[in-house]
Design an enzyme around this catalytic site. Structure first.
Site, PDB file in Angstrom:
ATOM      1  N   GLY A   8       3.627   2.690   2.602  1.00 48.82           N
ATOM      2  CA  GLY A   8       3.246   2.046   3.857  1.00 48.82           C
ATOM      3  C   GLY A   8       3.761   0.622   3.932  1.00 48.82           C
ATOM      4  CB  SER A  10       7.437  -0.234   7.736  1.00 40.97           C
ATOM      5  OG  SER A  10       6.321   0.416   8.327  1.00 40.97           O
ATOM      6  CB  THR A  33       6.995   6.955   9.152  1.00 49.74           C
ATOM      7  OG1 THR A  33       5.631   7.075   8.706  1.00 49.74           O
ATOM      8  CG2 THR A  33       7.352   8.208   9.937  1.00 49.74           C
ATOM      9  CB  SER A 128     -11.345   1.055   4.138  1.00 50.60           C
ATOM     10  OG  SER A 128     -12.094   0.617   5.252  1.00 50.60           O
ATOM     11  CE1 TYR A 142      -8.595   4.216   7.494  1.00 50.94           C
ATOM     12  CE2 TYR A 142     -10.791   3.238   7.501  1.00 50.94           C
ATOM     13  CZ  TYR A 142      -9.436   3.144   7.224  1.00 50.94           C
ATOM     14  OH  TYR A 142      -8.934   2.003   6.662  1.00 50.94           O
ATOM     15  CB  ALA A 144     -14.430  11.430   4.568  1.00 54.77           C
ATOM     16  CE  LYS A 146      -7.936   3.923   3.757  1.00 59.77           C
ATOM     17  NZ  LYS A 146      -6.667   3.692   3.030  1.00 59.77           N
TER      18      LYS A 146
END
Length: 236
Positions: A8, A10, A33, A128, A142, A144, A146
């Site tokens: 991740g 970028s 991506t 998070s 989300y 769950a 993290k």
């Protein structure tokens, strides 16, 4: 010069982390991506084979040695309980695959790499606050993902510390990234900030400083730690 793989990479926390590491003389291999430069591997973690392809490509570029892995890639997409059954399930599966399963796959490859080579290594997981306190009614998935990342991190730390493989996790609250913009707006912006005693969300560079510390400087006795960075909006 250590070599570190950052997923991740970028934008947001990932981009800031790459820049912070490079400023320390680290060779960084990124994943996104869409590749933004020659040091980034283009791969979509929604595709199950992608994490393995990223690991193998990174290892090849690094000449067979990766010293640390920073699991930062993630998505944050609302998923109302009033969605259709198929749409709700699809959102769960996409979020769990990108946020948790891909991180687990890469962590597995990294741990095996260090065990096989007899080298020490470090994992840094960008989790998070939601992994501790939950999230909004539209973000069960989300939270769950993290929470699962934190449990995975603690398991790795306990399992491999004696072999010099260390694991650290960071649990940011809201961070000033494009991923959080829509959520901040939907939750009232200023009203949401009122729940943060610091009075503002974190900057990506702040989280990047913590990630860099964990990847390069944190003492071994810190393995297994979860570092909160949420402006005192959730204290444990």
């Amino acid at each position: 010069m250590p070599t570190i793989l950052v997923t991740g990479s970028s934008r947001g926390i990932g981009q800031a982390t790459c820049e912070a590491l490079q400023a320390r003389g680290v060779r960084v291999i990124g994943q996104a991506t869409a590749a933004r430069d020659a040091d980034t591997i283009a791969a979509d973690f929604a595709d199950p084979p992608a994490p393995q392809l990223v690991w193998e490509e990174a290892l090849d570029r690094a000449g067979g040695r990766i010293d640390a892995l920073i699991n930062n890639a993630g998505i944050f997409v609302a998923n109302s309980i009033d969605s259709s059954d198929i749409a709700w399930l699809d959102a769960w599966e996409d979020t769990l695959r990108i946020n948790l399963t891909a991180a687990a796959q890469l962590s597995r490859f990294a741990v095996r790499h260090w065990l096989d080579s007899g080298r020490e290594g470090r994992l840094v997981h960008i989790a998070s606050r939601a992994g501790h306190r939950g999230d909004s009614p539209a973000h069960w998935h989300y939270a769950a993902s993290k929470g699962g990342m934190l449990a995975m991190h603690k398991t790795i730390a306990r399992a491999y510390a004696s072999q010099g493989i260390l694991s650290f996790a960071i649990a940011p609250g809201f961070t000033d990234t494009s991923m959080a913009d829509d959520y901040l707006a939907s939750r009232g912006g200023a009203g949401l900030l009122a729940d943060i005693p610091l009075g503002r969300v974190a900057e990506p560079e702040e989280i990047a400083r913590i990630a860099t510390f964990c990847a390069l400087d944190a003492p071994a006795s810190m393995t297994g730690a979860v570092i909160d960075a949420n402006g005192a909006s959730y204290v444990r």
